[in-house]
Structure formats: structure tokens, C-alpha cells
Design an enzyme around this catalytic site. Structure first.
Site, mmCIF file in Angstrom:
data_model
loop_
_atom_site.group_PDB
_atom_site.id
_atom_site.type_symbol
_atom_site.label_atom_id
_atom_site.label_comp_id
_atom_site.label_asym_id
_atom_site.label_seq_id
_atom_site.Cartn_x
_atom_site.Cartn_y
_atom_site.Cartn_z
ATOM 1 N N LYS A 50 1.973 102.019 2.399
ATOM 2 C CA LYS A 50 2.083 103.461 2.577
ATOM 3 C C LYS A 50 2.942 103.982 1.440
ATOM 4 O O LYS A 50 4.131 103.676 1.356
ATOM 5 C CB LYS A 50 2.706 103.800 3.932
ATOM 6 C CG LYS A 50 2.740 105.303 4.222
ATOM 7 C CD LYS A 50 3.107 105.588 5.678
ATOM 8 C CE LYS A 50 3.019 107.081 5.988
ATOM 9 N NZ LYS A 50 3.300 107.356 7.420
ATOM 10 N N ASP A 164 4.634 112.237 17.500
ATOM 11 C CA ASP A 164 3.296 112.497 16.939
ATOM 12 C C ASP A 164 2.284 111.496 17.482
ATOM 13 O O ASP A 164 1.471 110.944 16.746
ATOM 14 C CB ASP A 164 3.324 112.440 15.411
ATOM 15 C CG ASP A 164 2.087 113.095 14.788
ATOM 16 O OD1 ASP A 164 1.441 113.917 15.475
ATOM 17 O OD2 ASP A 164 1.762 112.796 13.629
#
Length: 403
Positions: A50, A164
Site C-alpha cells: 500500500k 470504515d
């Protein structure tokens, strides 16, 4: 730990090893994710990088004191925030594993910060697409619910709120055969919420929705968001898995705000839902316990794990085994009883199967039971789930004999 040649050659150096960048996996406003594999070691598990990408610098006047920080600072902040969360939550089987961090000095817009993560497989979002609006099996819903609740109970105990939770952030680990939570970019320590705009439309708890609206108007909310926002999100995810439908517009409707319980009852009573024939009252009640508008009445993760729904033994469907790959491949109806009884014929077929299976990757072990349970079935353990999945596509339905 640095050094990356993203552009000219798809290679990067991290944690003292060289990695090949194989494919992009996704991108967001501040980060992109890539599938990588360790060079020179075919048995090493693949990983995911990432990369928090700083945007290109824009010419303009100097930033005023008190103004919003530039996007480059936001990328660095996002990296530090997610790294801190993953390091503190390291070790739980239902939370993505952080292998390490490094800097990509060859990014087009200057050095970028990277996380090297465990590579996971299919997301719940993809599973919902495969369900063709018919909903997931009860086994899969139960498996996902238990795994995510275990993760939430752990991170809530550590004082964290994920903030989230949605289908795209729940992924299947083929290696460990469980669901895991990813993406802690909006997470925060309870009582120290540093981001006002949390959660995603359709999975946002009422108190977070109110807080967002007030923040847009420049006002302060009197109610703090707590770990209860994660339970709300999970309740919506499970309702979508059961119904096979996206519920964004449903949960934003006035009817939902007036009487969400009636809508949940209607979904469970719907003839269009494949699972409606199964007594699913416990699942319905579990979902309702997560979807109280009053966060104080919402079930905690620990309490939700005590639901009677988890005491019901569901078996996976064949579709579940196809969609949720593991390193172990099971082939059915491959050998006849006669082949199992003749030792010489059995050994010949065993060798043929091993040779055929090795075309798709290194075989760690191979087992063909001669007695029940599993009589006549073939169990092939590969080094990784990707090889197992490739072999399954080619070998399913194939019959081996000694002729």
C-alpha cells in the site's frame, strides 16, 4: 528499507528482499495497492504493498497559518495513522498482517511511504456480486459475522474504532481460511476522534451521519462516535449478505428512519430471498441488535458473539468452496472402489494425480483416503491458495484410472 524501481522495472526492495510488482489491486484518494511476489523464492507467500502517494506539487502562495495542510502532509499522516493502528493490533487472525514499512524513493512525485501487507483474496463486496441478488449462504454469513465480530471485539478492547467497515474492507484469507479486516485509514482511538468525516455512505451510523452534517455546517456535535459505529456498519453488511441487495438507498430512506425493524422483517420474509426457507430468526435478531438508532442500546461485539445464531451448525455449499479458495484442493468422484482395492492400481493412479497436480504449482502433500471419512476423495495441499484455485478449474470433473 528502501529502494524501488516502480516505473522502469516492476521491482522493489523491502525488508531486505527483492519483490516483483505483479498487478495493481486498487487505489483511493491518497493510496494505491499492488500485488507483489518475492523474487527468487517461489514458496514465499505473495504480499500487498500500500503506497501512500503524495500528489504533484502545485505552484501558489505560501500556506496561511491555520489553513488545511497540503495533500502531501495528508498522505504522510494517513501512512503514520494506519501504521500505528496495524502495529498495535498486530497478531489477531482476523486483522490483516503488517509485515513492515519502507520508503519508495523513486515515486514520480517524490519519496512515498509504503506498507508491506499480507495479501488477501476475495472481498465480501465481490462475494455479493457473485451471489446474483440471491444472498450468500448461511454458512458464509455466519463465518463472516463471527470473524468480523472477533476482530471488532479485539480492536475495541484495545480502544480502537475501525470507522470504515464495509464489504470492500472485509477480505477472505485463503491461507488461514477466515475473513479479515483491512484499511484502518479512518480508525481512531475512542475518545480521541481526529477525523470528523468517518464511514462510507450506506454503512454510516446515525450518530456519525449527524456529526458529518454538523461538521459541514461548521458546528460541533455533542455526541461522540464510539465503537458502536462499527456494529452498525456490520449489521448493514450482514443484511446485504442475507438479501443479496445493496441497501444504501434503503437505509437512507425516511421509512428506514421511521421503522427500520419493519423493513428488516420484510427482508427476512421475502420470497425472493433464497435463505427464507431456513429458520433465520437468530440472524434477524442479531442484525436488529446491531442496528438500534440509539448507540447506547446497540449490542457490543462481545455480546453479539454470544448470539444463538453462532450455535447453529451450517455446512458450506459447493459454491462457497469454489468462491473461497484454500491451499487445500478437494477433488470428488475421482477414483472408483476397484481402484482403491487394488494396491498396484492405487499407487499408479496416485502417481498420475501427483504428476497432473504439479502442473499447477508445488504440491506439499497428497492424500487419498481408502476408508471413510473421505473415501475416494483426493486432497491436494499446494504451497499457496492461488495454485490450488488454478488446479481446481482444470481438474474438477476429471477422472483418473490406471488404464
Amino acid at each position: 528499507m528502501s529502494g524501488c524501481v516502480w516505473g522502469a522495472a516492476p521491482l522493489l526492495e523491502a525488508l531486505g528482499r527483492l519483490w516483483e510488482v505483479q498487478a495493481p489491486l486498487g487505489s483511493g484518494s491518497s493510496a494505491s495497492v499492488y500485488r507483489v511476489r518475492c523474487c527468487g523464492d517461489p514458496r514465499a507467500p505473495p504480499g500487498a504493498v500500500k503506497e501512500f502517494v503524495p500528489p504533484p506539487p502545485r505552484p501558489g502562495p505560501a500556506r496561511r497559518p491555520g489553513a488545511r495542510p497540503p495533500a502531501a502532509d495528508c498522505a504522510e499522516y494517513g501512512f503514520r495513522k494506519e501504521r500505528a493502528a496495524l502495529e498495535q493490533l498486530r497478531g489477531h487472525r482476523n486483522i490483516v498482517t503488517l509485515y513492515g514499512v519502507f520508503t519508495n524513493h523513486y515515486s514520480a512525485n517524490g519519496p512515498s511511504r509504503c506498507l508491506l501487507l499480507e495479501l488477501l483474496d476475495i472481498s465480501v463486496s465481490e462475494l455479493l456480486l457473485h451471489s446474483s441478488n440471491q444472498g450468500c449462504s448461511m454458512w458464509m454469513i455466519q463465518h463472516c459475522a463471527r470473524d468480523v465480530l472477533e476482530a471488532l471485539a479485539f480492536l475495541h478492547h484495545k480502544g480502537y474504532v475501525h470507522a470504515d467497515l464495509k464489504p470492500r474492507n472485509i477480505l477472505w484469507s485463503a491461507e488461514e481460511e477466515c475473513f479479515k479486516l483491512i484499511d484502518f485509514g479512518l480508525s481512531f482511538k475512542e475518545g480521541n476522534q481526529d477525523v470528523k468525516y468517518i464511514q462510507t455512505d450506506g454503512y454510516r451510523a446515525p450518530e456519525a451521519e449527524l456529526q458529518n452534517c454538523l461538521a459541514q455546517a461548521g458546528l460541533q456535535s455533542e455526541t461522540e462516535c464510539t465503537s458502536a459505529v462499527d456494529l452498525w456498519s456490520l449489521g448493514i453488511v450482514l443484511l446485504e449478505m442475507f438479501s443479496g441487495m445493496k441497501l444504501k438507498h434503503t437505509v437512507q430512506s425516511q421509512e428506514w428512519k421511521t421503522n427500520s425493524s419493519a423493513i428488516i422483517d420484510r427482508i427476512f420474509a421475502s420470497e425472493g430471498v433464497v435463505n427464507s426457507a431456513i429458520p433465520a430468526y437468530h440472524l434477524r435478531d442479531l442484525i436488529k441488535s446491531m442496528l438500534h438508532c440509539d448507540q447506547g442500546k446497540r449490542a457490543s461485539a462481545e455480546k453479539a458473539l454470544c448470539s444463538p445464531f453462532f450455535s447453529i451448525p451450517f455446512a458450506p455449499h459447493i459454491e462457497d468452496l469454489v468462491m473461497l479458495p484454500t491451499p487445500v484442493l478437494r477433488l470428488l468422484n475421482v477414483l472408483s472402489d476397484a481402484s482403491l482395492q487394488c494396491e498396484e492400481e492405487y499407487e499408479d493412479i496416485l502417481e498420475d494425480i501427483r504428476e497432473e497436480c504439479q502442473k499447477y504449482g508445488p504440491v506439499v502433500s497428497l492424500l487419498i483416503p481408502k476408508e471413510n471419512p473421505g473415501k475416494g476423495q483426493v486432497f491436494v495441499e499446494y504451497a499457496n491458495a492461488g495454485d490450488s484455485k488454478a488446479a481446481q478449474k482444470m481438474l474438477t470433473g476429471k477422472i483418473f484410472d490406471a488404464s
